[in-house]
Structures are given as structure tokens and as C-alpha cells.
Write a protein that holds these residues in place. Structure first.
Motif, mmCIF file in Angstrom:
data_model
loop_
_atom_site.group_PDB
_atom_site.id
_atom_site.type_symbol
_atom_site.label_atom_id
_atom_site.label_comp_id
_atom_site.label_asym_id
_atom_site.label_seq_id
_atom_site.Cartn_x
_atom_site.Cartn_y
_atom_site.Cartn_z
ATOM 1 N N UNK A 193 0.851 -1.192 0.000
ATOM 2 C CA UNK A 193 0.000 0.000 0.000
ATOM 3 C C UNK A 193 0.888 1.245 0.000
ATOM 4 N N UNK A 194 0.928 1.929 -1.138
ATOM 5 C CA UNK A 194 1.755 3.118 -1.295
ATOM 6 C C UNK A 194 0.893 4.382 -1.282
ATOM 7 N N UNK A 195 1.272 5.404 -0.525
ATOM 8 C CA UNK A 195 0.540 6.672 -0.593
ATOM 9 C C UNK A 195 0.618 7.249 -1.995
ATOM 10 N N UNK A 196 -0.463 7.906 -2.411
ATOM 11 C CA UNK A 196 -0.535 8.414 -3.777
ATOM 12 C C UNK A 196 0.280 9.692 -3.966
ATOM 13 N N UNK A 236 -7.081 5.924 -0.864
ATOM 14 C CA UNK A 236 -5.993 6.902 -0.904
ATOM 15 C C UNK A 236 -4.619 6.246 -1.060
ATOM 16 N N UNK A 237 -4.585 4.987 -1.453
ATOM 17 C CA UNK A 237 -3.314 4.279 -1.655
ATOM 18 C C UNK A 237 -3.294 3.629 -3.030
ATOM 19 N N UNK A 238 -2.088 3.452 -3.544
ATOM 20 C CA UNK A 238 -1.885 2.601 -4.712
ATOM 21 C C UNK A 238 -1.554 1.201 -4.223
ATOM 22 N N UNK A 239 -2.311 0.236 -4.661
ATOM 23 C CA UNK A 239 -2.068 -1.146 -4.258
ATOM 24 C C UNK A 239 -1.124 -1.782 -5.276
ATOM 25 N N UNK A 240 0.134 -1.771 -4.875
ATOM 26 C CA UNK A 240 1.215 -2.178 -5.782
ATOM 27 C C UNK A 240 1.455 -3.677 -5.689
#
Length: 465
Positions: free
Chosen positions: A100-103, A420-424
Motif C-alpha cells: 500500500x503506497x501513498x498516492x 488513498x493508496x496505490x495497491x502495488x
């Protein structure tokens, strides 16, 4: 606006926002802001909407604080990479995770009807996810907007969160900037403008746009309890709630039977004079007052109908025998007017609901699980409430959001982290064992093809026929 966004982007580039410690500290800061300034916040809400203190505390401040507590309990787990298993043949060689990366830098455009809750709850989600944010409170609740502009910088570093106040020109300038996410709460007309602006930069959006949320009342329902819950949910904040019941569907007989209960409940709630009651809010401004008043057909009013423009007061109003062609059915009411449309049976109600735009919420009052199942399985809405209204907004364990015309995306609890996260997707392996996948390399052959198919295939369970 460009300077503000660039400042936040530089702050995000420091990677400070990615740590659990920073995220949790921001959430605790918002909680402290609410605790230390409750009186000032309540006064602002009173000035903007004449909102009773109980509604401000329960439906605004407490919802924000509960969301913070829920998030802090789970945040450490939520932000960790989530291990997932690949297909059986790959497990010996590969490890797979969801990171989970912040956008980055988010824009949050708040709404005027719940100017604290609908601004700070998305902000909690953005900060918990490790983002920076520009907060744009609604100019239609100016006192609350000014308090937020004054207080937020005292509790959260302005290098990471910035408040921008103003009207259409300021919002337009903000939307010209490149953000990594835009979160908007309001009407669908402005929602489309937001989405068009976001498309220029391929920016993801959440749009919470409301709509006409229907209620079906079955003849098996407890009509006194139904009347209480309907009246509370519809007339809290003078009907200015996006998930408030918008209109009622029921038989002619049920319509007549519930009327005395509604009159009884109104007297219990507001006494002899709603206008003098300190438990009833006001319309936000004269423009909305005029709009709502224009939707009322006095010939169909059975309760209420009184108004006073000098106080922006419209009494809780019930209209009977409304038709789909009436003005009150032409738009979301967003005010204290409750129209009844009669139907012959629940299937007719389901067909009516399905013939219109998908609503933000759908409510059914009945004492029959078959009726519950019929509406649950044969309708679509952002949320579905059986024998109660509004309270789904207070549950962090379920998503809050619309579908179709009522909105895009959702939030609350873990769903805010997802938003609000990018699911990488992360795949990890070593240099060891490359000989196990020799068949993927040229030169190709039929034998290598068959082995590649086997290695990438899901096994069928022998229990599935």
C-alpha cells in the motif's frame, strides 16, 4: 495554488509521511483539535446551519473521532505489505505481496451540510494513507470553513496539509493543478466538472454525489418505530443529509395508517412549535430555501408546509399522493420535505426504484425476511438499510459511497486506505533455481509450451463438478 501544491509535493518527497509514526501522529492531532476546540466548532456549526449541538456532536464530531480511533487500532496492520499466495506451482520460487503506497498530494473538497465530518473524515483517510493534502472547505458554511482554516495549521504542519478557502474561482484554480487524487462531496453537476478536470491529468477521483434515496414501507412494518426512525433520519439537519430518505413508496392503506404516527412523532420531537424548538436546524442559505420551497405543492401537504424566509426556516413537511411528474420528484430534495408515492405492492416499488438513477441509499421497513431479500437481491444502491436509516454512515467496517449517478468510489475505515493508496503488486524471488523455469526461454518447442502451460495453470478442485 501552484506554489501550494508544489510545497506539498516537496514535503511528500521527503518520505516522512510514509512512516507509521507520522501517520498516527497526524490522526492524534486531529483528535486533539476536536477535543480542544469543541465549543468553537459547535458555535460555527450553529451559525452556519443552526445545527443543534447534539446533531453536531453525534453526527459530526463523534463520527470523525470514532473513525480516528478505529483507524489507529488497525493502521499498523493495514499499511504493512499484505502477503498473498501465488498458484501452487510458484510458491517454492516466488513470494507475492500487495504494497500500500501513498498516492502523493490529494485534494479534498468538502461539503456544506456536514462541513466538519465531510471534510475531516476524508482527510483522516488521506493522512492515514501517508499523503499530503489540500483541504477546500465549502464556502456555503463560511464560519466552519474559517475555523478549519484557523485551527488546522495549529495542529498539523502546513508543509503537509494546507487549507484553501474561497468560492468557485478558487476551486477552479485548484482543479487546474495536478493532484494525485481528488476527493469531492457534493452534487452531480459539480462532480462532473471535477471529473473532467481530473481527466486532464489522469487523476483518480472519489465523487460522493447523493441522489434521491427511496424508502419502501411494507404493511408488516411497526409503523410507530418506522415513523420515529424516518422522522429522525429525514429531518435531522433540516433534511440536508445526502443519505436522508428522499421519498416514500407504500400502498395507499399504509400511507393513511402512518400519518397519525408521524404527527405524534413530530409533536414528541419538536413540541407545539417546530420553529421555536432548539432541536431543529435551518436551511443553509436563501437560494436553497427558495429552491426547496418551490418543490412543495401545498395542495398535497398533510403535515407542515410552514416557512419563514427571514429565519431560513421550513417546517418538516409531508406530502401525500405525489406522482413521479411532480416537481418534488424532479431532483434531490435535500431539505425537510417528505413525499409519499403510492404503489400496489413491493414488486411495483422495486420496478419504480430500478427505473430511476441508482441511489446513494435505499431503505426498507418490513417485518418479513422475504421482503428484505427481494430488495437486497433485486435493487442496486450505494448502501441498503433494513428497518433503519442513516446509521450505516457510522460503521467503519463497511464502505460508504455511491454507485452510478450517486457517486464513484468509497471510503471509511480500511476502505479509506484502499482509496488513498496505490495497491502495488510486488513479486520477490532469488537467482537460485533458474533451471526450474528453463522452459520459458527460447528456442521454443512443443515440450516447453506444455510445461509453461502447466506451470502457470490453476489446479481444478476435485470437489467441483
Amino acid at each position: 495554488m501552484e506554489v501550494i501544491v508544489n510545497t506539498l509535493r516537496k514535503s511528500f518527497a521527503t518520505n516522512l509521511t510514509k512512516s507509521y509514526e507520522w501517520r498516527s501522529a497526524q490522526l492524534l492531532a486531529i483528535e486533539k483539535l476536536l477535543d480542544e476546540n469543541q465549543t468553537e466548532l459547535l458555535d460555527a456549526l450553529k451559525q452556519d446551519l443552526n445545527k443543534p449541538n447534539q446533531e453536531s456532536i453525534v453526527l459530526e464530531i463523534s463520527l470523525i473521532k470514532n473513525g480516528i480511533v478505529h483507524c489507529l487500532k488497525n493502521l499498523k496492520t493495514w499499511v504493512q505489505p499484505q502477503k498473498v499466495n501465488p498458484i501452487f506451482q510458484a510458491r517454492a520460487v516466488y513470494s507475492t505481496y500487495i504494497q500500500y503506497q501513498p498516492l502523493g498530494v490529494c485534494l479534498i473538497i468538502g461539503a456544506w451540510n456536514y462541513p466538519l465530518m465531510l471534510t475531516l473524515v476524508p482527510l483522516v483517510g488521506a493522512l492515514a494513507s501517508g499523503n499530503c493534502a489540500v483541504v477546500k472547505p465549502s464556502e456555503l458554511s463560511p464560519n466552519t470553513a474559517k475555523v478549519l482554516e484557523k485551527l488546522l495549521p495549529k495542529y498539523i504542519d502546513s508543509d503537509f496539509v494546507r487549507v484553501v478557502n474561497g468560492g468557485v474561482p478558487e476551486t477552479t484554480k485548484l482543479l487546474e493543478q495536478k493532484f494525485d487524487h481528488i476527493f469531492y462531496t457534493g452534487n452531480g453537476t459539480v462532480g462532473r466538472i471535477v471529473m473532467q478536470a481530473a481527466a486532464k491529468h489522469m487523476t483518480p477521483v472519489v465523487l460522493e454525489c447523493g441522489g434521491k434515496s427511496p424508502v419502501y414501507i411494507d404493511e408488516t412494518a411497526d409503523l410507530l418505530v418506522t415513523a420515529k426512525r424516518l422522522a429522525w433520519g429525514k429531518f435531522a439537519n433540516a433534511g440536508q443529509t445526502c443519505i436522508a430518505p428522499d421519498y416514500i413508496l407504500c400502498t395507499k392503506e399504509t400511507q393513511e395508517k402512518i400519518l397519525p404516527f408521524l404527527k405524534q412523532v413530530f409533536e414528541e420531537f419538536y413540541g407545539d412549535s417546530v420553529k421555536k424548538s432548539d432541536s431543529y436546524a435551518r436551511i443553509v442559505n436563501e437560494r436553497h430555501f427558495d429552491r426547496i420551497l418551490n418543490l412543495i405543492d401545498q395542495s398535497k401537504v398533510v403535515v407542515g408546509g410552514e416557512s419563514d424566509k427571514s429565519q431560513k426556516f421550513i417546517a418538516p413537511t409531508v406530502m401525500f399522493n405525489v406522482t413521479p411528474e411532480d416537481k418534488v420528484m424532479s431532483e434531490e430534495i435535500f431539505g425537510p420535505v417528505l413525499p409519499f408515492i403510492t404503489v400496489n405492492n413491493r414488486q411495483e416499488a422495486i420496478d419504480f426504484i430500478n427505473s430511476r438513477d441508482k441511489p446513494l441509499a435505499l431503505y426498507v421497513f418490513a417485518n418479513d425476511d422475504k421482503i428484505y431479500e427481494d430488495f437486497q437481491n433485486n435493487t442496486t444502491s450505494g448502501s441498503f438499510g433494513y428497518n433503519d436509516v442513516l446509521v450505516q454512515v457510522g460503521f467503519e467496517c463497511v464502505p460508504f459511497g455511491g454507485v452510478g449517478e450517486s457517486g464513484i468510489g468509497n471510503y471509511h475505515g480500511k476502505f479509506s486506505i484502499d482509496t488513498f493508496s496505490h495497491q502495488r503488486a510486488v513479486l520477490k524471488t532469488s537467482f537460485f533455481g533458474d533451471s526450474l523455469s528453463y522452459f520459458r526461454y527460447p528456442p521454443y518447442s512443443e515440450s516447453k509450451t506444455n510445461k509453461a502451460i502447466w506451470a502457470s495453470s490453476e489446479f481444478k478442485s476435485c470437489n467441483i463438478l
